[in-house]
Design a protein around this motif. Structure first.
Motif, PDB file in Angstrom:
ATOM      1  N   MET A 259       0.863  -1.167   0.000  1.00  9.79           N
ATOM      2  CA  MET A 259       0.000   0.000   0.000  1.00  9.79           C
ATOM      3  C   MET A 259       0.911   1.231   0.000  1.00  9.79           C
ATOM      4  SD  MET A 259      -2.959   1.155   2.755  1.00  9.79           S
ATOM      5  CE  MET A 259      -3.721  -0.436   2.753  1.00  9.79           C
ATOM      6  N   ASN A 260       0.668   2.124  -0.940  1.00  7.46           N
ATOM      7  CA  ASN A 260       1.415   3.377  -0.984  1.00  7.46           C
ATOM      8  C   ASN A 260       0.456   4.524  -1.312  1.00  7.46           C
ATOM      9  OD1 ASN A 260       1.133   3.555  -3.870  1.00  7.46           O
ATOM     10  ND2 ASN A 260       2.785   2.074  -4.066  1.00  7.46           N
ATOM     11  N   ILE A 261       0.986   5.726  -1.257  1.00  9.58           N
ATOM     12  CA  ILE A 261       0.156   6.922  -1.456  1.00  9.58           C
ATOM     13  C   ILE A 261      -0.524   6.920  -2.823  1.00  9.58           C
ATOM     14  CG2 ILE A 261       0.236   9.451  -1.677  1.00  9.58           C
ATOM     15  CD1 ILE A 261       0.402   8.470   1.191  1.00  9.58           C
TER      16      ILE A 261
ATOM     17  N   GLY B 273     -10.132   7.705  -5.916  1.00 11.86           N
ATOM     18  CA  GLY B 273     -10.781   8.076  -7.168  1.00 11.86           C
ATOM     19  C   GLY B 273     -11.889   7.115  -7.539  1.00 11.86           C
ATOM     20  N   GLU B 274     -11.664   5.833  -7.317  1.00 12.68           N
ATOM     21  CA  GLU B 274     -12.689   4.826  -7.602  1.00 12.68           C
ATOM     22  C   GLU B 274     -13.912   5.025  -6.711  1.00 12.68           C
ATOM     23  OE1 GLU B 274     -12.702   2.538 -10.098  1.00 12.68           O
ATOM     24  OE2 GLU B 274     -10.873   3.575 -10.724  1.00 12.68           O
ATOM     25  N   VAL B 275     -13.681   5.296  -5.442  1.00 12.79           N
ATOM     26  CA  VAL B 275     -14.788   5.528  -4.509  1.00 12.79           C
ATOM     27  C   VAL B 275     -15.553   6.785  -4.911  1.00 12.79           C
ATOM     28  CG1 VAL B 275     -15.371   6.116  -2.112  1.00 12.79           C
ATOM     29  CG2 VAL B 275     -13.729   4.289  -2.591  1.00 12.79           C
TER      30      VAL B 275
ATOM     31  N   GLY C  23      -4.586   7.005  -3.464  1.00 12.03           N
ATOM     32  CA  GLY C  23      -5.194   8.036  -4.309  1.00 12.03           C
ATOM     33  C   GLY C  23      -6.035   7.440  -5.419  1.00 12.03           C
ATOM     34  N   THR C  24      -5.554   6.353  -6.012  1.00  7.78           N
ATOM     35  CA  THR C  24      -6.306   5.659  -7.061  1.00  7.78           C
ATOM     36  C   THR C  24      -7.596   5.079  -6.502  1.00  7.78           C
ATOM     37  OG1 THR C  24      -4.263   5.137  -8.234  1.00  7.78           O
ATOM     38  CG2 THR C  24      -6.199   3.802  -8.770  1.00  7.78           C
TER      39      THR C  24
END
Length: 68
Positions: free
Chosen positions: A1-3, A11-13, A7-8
């Motif tokens: 898990m990274n920043i 965006g999906e949420v 962020g991706t």
């Protein structure tokens, strides 16, 4: 898990909430719409919450997420 991953996922949420008729979805609905794992979904919600783009609330049955 990274920043970048978080962020991706955020965006999906956001896209899932934006496309919902009421701009409100429960956690189960969000998980199904985004196909994210629980920890990925929680990280994404933290990201969006910190940015002030969502409000997390509860109704009688479950926790719901709303776009601001």
């Amino acid at each position: 898990m990274n920043i970048e991953s978080i962020g991706t996922w955020a965006g999906e949420v956001y896209k899932a909430l934006e496309s919902a008729d009421t701009r409100i979805l429960g956690l189960k609905q969000l998980k199904k719409a985004t196909k994210l794992k629980k920890d990925e979904l929680m990280a994404a919600l933290g990201w969006l919450g910190r940015e002030g783009k969502i409000v997390i609330d509860s109704n009688d049955e479950e926790i719901v997420v709303k776009l601001v």
